[in-house]
Design a protein around this motif. Structure first.
Motif, PDB file in Angstrom:
ATOM      1  N   LEU A 105       0.842  -1.198   0.000  1.00  0.00           N
ATOM      2  CA  LEU A 105       0.000   0.000   0.000  1.00  0.00           C
ATOM      3  C   LEU A 105       0.875   1.246   0.000  1.00  0.00           C
ATOM      4  O   LEU A 105       1.808   1.348   0.801  1.00  0.00           O
ATOM      5  CB  LEU A 105      -0.909   0.010   1.228  1.00  0.00           C
ATOM      6  N   ASP A 106       0.548   2.177  -0.878  1.00  0.00           N
ATOM      7  CA  ASP A 106       1.287   3.434  -1.008  1.00  0.00           C
ATOM      8  C   ASP A 106       0.355   4.583  -0.646  1.00  0.00           C
ATOM      9  O   ASP A 106      -0.579   4.887  -1.400  1.00  0.00           O
ATOM     10  CB  ASP A 106       1.783   3.585  -2.449  1.00  0.00           C
ATOM     11  N   PRO A 107       0.573   5.236   0.502  1.00  0.00           N
ATOM     12  CA  PRO A 107      -0.270   6.364   0.891  1.00  0.00           C
ATOM     13  C   PRO A 107       0.031   7.580   0.022  1.00  0.00           C
ATOM     14  O   PRO A 107       1.186   7.905  -0.210  1.00  0.00           O
ATOM     15  CB  PRO A 107       0.132   6.610   2.345  1.00  0.00           C
ATOM     16  N   GLN A 108      -1.012   8.212  -0.462  1.00  0.00           N
ATOM     17  CA  GLN A 108      -0.843   9.393  -1.302  1.00  0.00           C
ATOM     18  C   GLN A 108      -1.647  10.541  -0.701  1.00  0.00           C
ATOM     19  O   GLN A 108      -2.331  10.366   0.307  1.00  0.00           O
ATOM     20  CB  GLN A 108      -1.266   9.057  -2.737  1.00  0.00           C
ATOM     21  N   ILE A 143      -2.725   0.648  -4.341  1.00  0.00           N
ATOM     22  CA  ILE A 143      -2.185  -0.695  -4.214  1.00  0.00           C
ATOM     23  C   ILE A 143      -1.117  -0.760  -5.290  1.00  0.00           C
ATOM     24  O   ILE A 143      -1.399  -0.974  -6.463  1.00  0.00           O
ATOM     25  CB  ILE A 143      -3.272  -1.767  -4.389  1.00  0.00           C
ATOM     26  N   VAL A 144       0.108  -0.500  -4.884  1.00  0.00           N
ATOM     27  CA  VAL A 144       1.193  -0.317  -5.845  1.00  0.00           C
ATOM     28  C   VAL A 144       1.726  -1.657  -6.347  1.00  0.00           C
ATOM     29  O   VAL A 144       2.132  -1.767  -7.497  1.00  0.00           O
ATOM     30  CB  VAL A 144       2.281   0.612  -5.273  1.00  0.00           C
ATOM     31  N   TYR A 145       1.695  -2.683  -5.486  1.00  0.00           N
ATOM     32  CA  TYR A 145       2.066  -4.040  -5.918  1.00  0.00           C
ATOM     33  C   TYR A 145       1.138  -5.032  -5.246  1.00  0.00           C
ATOM     34  O   TYR A 145       0.791  -4.878  -4.070  1.00  0.00           O
ATOM     35  CB  TYR A 145       3.531  -4.374  -5.570  1.00  0.00           C
ATOM     36  N   THR A 169      -9.177   7.346   4.300  1.00  0.00           N
ATOM     37  CA  THR A 169      -9.098   6.968   2.888  1.00  0.00           C
ATOM     38  C   THR A 169     -10.426   7.270   2.210  1.00  0.00           C
ATOM     39  O   THR A 169     -11.494   6.936   2.718  1.00  0.00           O
ATOM     40  CB  THR A 169      -8.759   5.465   2.759  1.00  0.00           C
ATOM     41  N   ARG A 170     -10.335   7.910   1.048  1.00  0.00           N
ATOM     42  CA  ARG A 170     -11.539   8.203   0.262  1.00  0.00           C
ATOM     43  C   ARG A 170     -11.500   7.550  -1.116  1.00  0.00           C
ATOM     44  O   ARG A 170     -12.500   7.528  -1.831  1.00  0.00           O
ATOM     45  CB  ARG A 170     -11.759   9.706   0.140  1.00  0.00           C
ATOM     46  N   ARG A 171     -10.318   7.012  -1.469  1.00  0.00           N
ATOM     47  CA  ARG A 171     -10.173   6.367  -2.778  1.00  0.00           C
ATOM     48  C   ARG A 171      -9.038   5.368  -2.709  1.00  0.00           C
ATOM     49  O   ARG A 171      -7.985   5.650  -2.146  1.00  0.00           O
ATOM     50  CB  ARG A 171      -9.867   7.417  -3.844  1.00  0.00           C
ATOM     51  N   VAL A 172      -9.264   4.176  -3.272  1.00  0.00           N
ATOM     52  CA  VAL A 172      -8.237   3.155  -3.402  1.00  0.00           C
ATOM     53  C   VAL A 172      -8.125   2.851  -4.886  1.00  0.00           C
ATOM     54  O   VAL A 172      -9.136   2.644  -5.566  1.00  0.00           O
ATOM     55  CB  VAL A 172      -8.607   1.872  -2.618  1.00  0.00           C
ATOM     56  N   TRP A 173      -6.901   2.851  -5.392  1.00  0.00           N
ATOM     57  CA  TRP A 173      -6.741   2.596  -6.825  1.00  0.00           C
ATOM     58  C   TRP A 173      -5.528   1.704  -7.065  1.00  0.00           C
ATOM     59  O   TRP A 173      -4.706   1.488  -6.184  1.00  0.00           O
ATOM     60  CB  TRP A 173      -6.655   3.903  -7.604  1.00  0.00           C
ATOM     61  N   LEU A 174      -5.465   1.190  -8.276  1.00  0.00           N
ATOM     62  CA  LEU A 174      -4.359   0.333  -8.690  1.00  0.00           C
ATOM     63  C   LEU A 174      -4.293   0.335 -10.204  1.00  0.00           C
ATOM     64  O   LEU A 174      -5.182   0.856 -10.878  1.00  0.00           O
ATOM     65  CB  LEU A 174      -4.543  -1.096  -8.156  1.00  0.00           C
ATOM     66  N   HIS A 175      -3.234  -0.247 -10.710  1.00  0.00           N
ATOM     67  CA  HIS A 175      -3.166  -0.464 -12.154  1.00  0.00           C
ATOM     68  C   HIS A 175      -2.678  -1.883 -12.408  1.00  0.00           C
ATOM     69  O   HIS A 175      -2.013  -2.500 -11.578  1.00  0.00           O
ATOM     70  CB  HIS A 175      -2.279   0.579 -12.853  1.00  0.00           C
ATOM     71  N   THR A 176      -3.060  -2.401 -13.535  1.00  0.00           N
ATOM     72  CA  THR A 176      -2.613  -3.702 -13.993  1.00  0.00           C
ATOM     73  C   THR A 176      -2.290  -3.553 -15.466  1.00  0.00           C
ATOM     74  O   THR A 176      -2.667  -2.560 -16.090  1.00  0.00           O
ATOM     75  CB  THR A 176      -3.673  -4.803 -13.722  1.00  0.00           C
ATOM     76  N   CYS A 177      -1.588  -4.516 -16.014  1.00  0.00           N
ATOM     77  CA  CYS A 177      -1.225  -4.386 -17.422  1.00  0.00           C
ATOM     78  C   CYS A 177      -1.285  -5.730 -18.122  1.00  0.00           C
ATOM     79  O   CYS A 177      -1.470  -6.777 -17.498  1.00  0.00           O
ATOM     80  CB  CYS A 177       0.156  -3.744 -17.577  1.00  0.00           C
ATOM     81  N   SER A 178      -1.122  -5.681 -19.416  1.00  0.00           N
ATOM     82  CA  SER A 178      -1.222  -6.879 -20.245  1.00  0.00           C
ATOM     83  C   SER A 178      -0.092  -7.868 -19.993  1.00  0.00           C
ATOM     84  O   SER A 178      -0.143  -8.994 -20.489  1.00  0.00           O
ATOM     85  CB  SER A 178      -1.298  -6.490 -21.728  1.00  0.00           C
ATOM     86  N   LEU A 179       0.916  -7.505 -19.204  1.00  0.00           N
ATOM     87  CA  LEU A 179       1.984  -8.435 -18.841  1.00  0.00           C
ATOM     88  C   LEU A 179       1.665  -9.200 -17.556  1.00  0.00           C
ATOM     89  O   LEU A 179       2.322 -10.189 -17.244  1.00  0.00           O
ATOM     90  CB  LEU A 179       3.316  -7.692 -18.661  1.00  0.00           C
TER      91      LEU A 179
END
Length: 189
Positions: free
Chosen positions: A92-95, A102-104, A141-151
């Motif tokens: 978790l990466d606080p911003q 959710i960075v990883y 916390t008001r928003r939780v986000w992440l990214h994923t990719c085709s790999l």
């Protein structure tokens, strides 16, 4: 040689967005916070989980840089264990402004496909939503986000969507292919 990389960004904007996964059968899986910031343990998890799916953005970091990442106030690593053996993790990466990334997130290859990922993601999202309870100087916390990719693994996007994440951005780009480093150089052929 280049390849097309698609990156999807997903979010939740309320704790009620979370749709929990059913925990795996039995009581062999536990999830615990790594409360002592450790660059060594963080790097182990990063390479063990991401080595076969092209995670390489942190491999060039120095020990000091890695330690600074894990020591940031509000940064947390939650680890899934099967009978005492690390199976995967959520970082978790606080911003700013009550945002948590959710960075990883992922599982060590030997633990994939066993219904651990949905359970670990559920707990990681819960911990993102209640992060301010453990870090009194943070706003809720008001928003939780992440990214994923085709790999990423073939079930990653579906797992995120089943847990209640909604797509908010898609980016497609051409990138240079990189080798898959494995958990340590030469571990994967």
């Amino acid at each position: 040689m280049s390849t097309t990389l698609t990156t999807w960004s997903l979010e939740q904007t309320s704790p009620s967005d979370l749709r929990p996964a059913t925990p795996p059968e039995g009581d062999d899986i536990t999830i615990a916070r790594a409360e002592v910031p450790s660059a060594e343990f963080s790097r182990f998890l990063y390479t063990a989980v991401g080595g076969d799916i092209h995670w390489n953005d942190r491999l060039s970091l120095s020990y000091k840089e890695w330690q600074e990442l894990v020591e940031r106030p509000g940064a947390e690593i939650w680890v899934a264990y099967e009978r005492g053996t690390p199976a995967g993790y959520v970082e978790l990466d606080p911003q700013a402004d009550g945002v948590v990334e959710i960075v990883y997130f992922g599982l060590i290859p030997a633990f994939r496909g066993r219904r651990i990922g949905g359970h670990l993601l559920t707990e990681g999202v819960r911990r993102a939503w209640d992060l301010a309870e453990r870090w009194p100087d943070r706003e809720p916390t008001r928003r939780v986000w992440l990214h994923t990719c085709s790999l990423d693994g073939p079930h990653a996007m579906a797992n995120y969507e089943r847990r209640g994440f909604r797509l908010f951005d898609t980016k497609v780009e051409e990138v240079e292919e990189t080798s898959t480093p494995g958990p340590w150089p030469g571990a994967h052929s």
